[in-house]
Design an enzyme around this catalytic site. Sequence first.
Site, mmCIF file in Angstrom:
data_model
loop_
_atom_site.group_PDB
_atom_site.id
_atom_site.type_symbol
_atom_site.label_atom_id
_atom_site.label_comp_id
_atom_site.label_asym_id
_atom_site.label_seq_id
_atom_site.Cartn_x
_atom_site.Cartn_y
_atom_site.Cartn_z
ATOM 1 N N TYR A 182 -1.655 -1.264 10.493
ATOM 2 C CA TYR A 182 -1.735 -1.379 9.022
ATOM 3 C C TYR A 182 -0.426 -0.895 8.390
ATOM 4 C CZ TYR A 182 -3.963 -1.180 4.385
ATOM 5 O OH TYR A 182 -4.291 -1.385 3.061
ATOM 6 N N SER A 229 0.858 -1.192 0.000
ATOM 7 C CA SER A 229 0.000 0.000 0.000
ATOM 8 C C SER A 229 0.886 1.231 0.000
ATOM 9 C CB SER A 229 -0.851 0.001 1.274
ATOM 10 O OG SER A 229 -1.489 1.233 1.471
HETATM 11 P P1 NAI Z 1 -11.815 -5.630 0.056
HETATM 12 O O1 NAI Z 1 -12.306 -5.491 1.456
HETATM 13 O O2 NAI Z 1 -12.750 -5.399 -1.070
HETATM 14 O O3 NAI Z 1 -11.140 -7.076 -0.138
HETATM 15 C C1 NAI Z 1 -10.389 -7.715 0.856
HETATM 16 C C2 NAI Z 1 -10.734 -9.205 0.806
HETATM 17 O O4 NAI Z 1 -9.891 -9.894 1.747
HETATM 18 C C3 NAI Z 1 -12.186 -9.492 1.222
HETATM 19 O O5 NAI Z 1 -12.823 -10.307 0.258
HETATM 20 C C4 NAI Z 1 -12.047 -10.197 2.559
HETATM 21 O O6 NAI Z 1 -13.085 -11.137 2.819
HETATM 22 C C5 NAI Z 1 -10.700 -10.864 2.386
HETATM 23 N N1 NAI Z 1 -10.114 -11.263 3.663
HETATM 24 C C6 NAI Z 1 -10.037 -10.537 4.813
HETATM 25 N N2 NAI Z 1 -9.476 -11.275 5.785
HETATM 26 C C7 NAI Z 1 -9.176 -12.483 5.235
HETATM 27 C C8 NAI Z 1 -8.604 -13.678 5.742
HETATM 28 N N3 NAI Z 1 -8.222 -13.783 7.021
HETATM 29 N N4 NAI Z 1 -8.430 -14.715 4.885
HETATM 30 C C9 NAI Z 1 -8.826 -14.633 3.595
HETATM 31 N N5 NAI Z 1 -9.401 -13.538 3.072
HETATM 32 C C10 NAI Z 1 -9.583 -12.480 3.890
HETATM 33 O O7 NAI Z 1 -10.586 -4.618 -0.046
HETATM 34 P P2 NAI Z 1 -9.504 -4.401 -1.210
HETATM 35 O O8 NAI Z 1 -9.311 -2.965 -1.309
HETATM 36 O O9 NAI Z 1 -9.798 -5.185 -2.400
HETATM 37 O O10 NAI Z 1 -8.221 -4.996 -0.473
HETATM 38 C C11 NAI Z 1 -7.317 -5.886 -1.099
HETATM 39 C C12 NAI Z 1 -5.931 -5.558 -0.610
HETATM 40 O O11 NAI Z 1 -5.580 -4.254 -1.070
HETATM 41 C C13 NAI Z 1 -5.763 -5.542 0.904
HETATM 42 O O12 NAI Z 1 -4.536 -6.157 1.254
HETATM 43 C C14 NAI Z 1 -5.707 -4.057 1.215
HETATM 44 O O13 NAI Z 1 -4.997 -3.786 2.398
HETATM 45 C C15 NAI Z 1 -4.998 -3.537 -0.019
HETATM 46 N N6 NAI Z 1 -5.119 -2.109 -0.268
HETATM 47 C C16 NAI Z 1 -6.344 -1.550 -0.542
HETATM 48 C C17 NAI Z 1 -6.442 -0.201 -0.779
HETATM 49 C C18 NAI Z 1 -7.751 0.472 -1.067
HETATM 50 O O14 NAI Z 1 -7.820 1.711 -1.029
HETATM 51 N N7 NAI Z 1 -8.812 -0.238 -1.416
HETATM 52 C C19 NAI Z 1 -5.255 0.664 -0.735
HETATM 53 C C20 NAI Z 1 -4.018 -0.041 -0.490
HETATM 54 C C21 NAI Z 1 -3.970 -1.376 -0.264
#
Ligand code: NAI
Length: 250
Positions: free
Chosen positions: A155, A142
Amino acid sequence: MRLRDKAVVITGAASGIGKAAAIRMAEEGASVLLCDINTKEGELTAEHIQENGGTALFMETDVTDEDSVQQSIQYAYKQWGAINILFNNAGVGGHEKKLHEVAAEEWDQVINTNLKGVFLGIKYVVPYMLEKGKGTIINTSSVLGFKGKKRTGPYNAAKGGLVTLTKNSALEYGRYGIRVNSIGPGVIDTPIVDEWRKDEKKWQIISSANALGRIGKPEEVAEAVLFLASDEASFITGETLMVDGGGLTF
Ligand code: NAI
């Protein structure tokens, strides 16, 4: 097709960036195992890919649970006889608090999901990649892995840790044909930022604090993941590719 005959494992594939990457990689010919704790949305995404002519399976996976990660990776290998690409993407945001207010359990939850979960993915996929003498791993860091922000200590620590873990694993396995990179998304339009949307004034600032002046789409991040996963990135390893509309530059 850029990923023809490639087998891919994606964590956090039921939503947001992971879901977009699963759909995009399947479009490019990959067989994709979607891993997530959200079974309903994960299965729906796998079905969506299948209905559009792609190859996808879902396996309920908790990246904080060593056995669960091991079983999912084994399952992908049994299905396709190889794992060419691992996208370590599952993550949680955590609650906004100053460090002295963060309960040790909250710290553990963010670190275990965002950092230990990536370690476990690497630990269990690498032997299969070593066996074939090739493979590529992409970790989701990130912008907050590079700069501090108030009230996001766990985080920041996890995402910063991923940047150096990526370099470490690139060094350990580069000579064996395995490339390891990260992506560094800025603010992307997914459910993880829903907490920030509640304060409309604050959200307007947060969602446009980059050179392009707008929020990113998960599909735009998926394109960067696809690039790093493909042979087009054959001489890139140990890097973090920012996908932040110039957010770190801002
Ligand atoms: P999101 O919330 O849409 O997707 C995250 C997914 O991870 C969800 O489907 C959730 O169920 C799953 N998850 C959570 N804990 C879990 C576990 N213990 N085991 C398996 N799956 C699990 O959010 P997004 O944005 O798609 O996030 C994806 C990645 O991107 C994350 O690592 C997040 O930190 C990173 N990120 C997101 C940003 C944003 O602005 N959306 C910015 C920078 C990084």
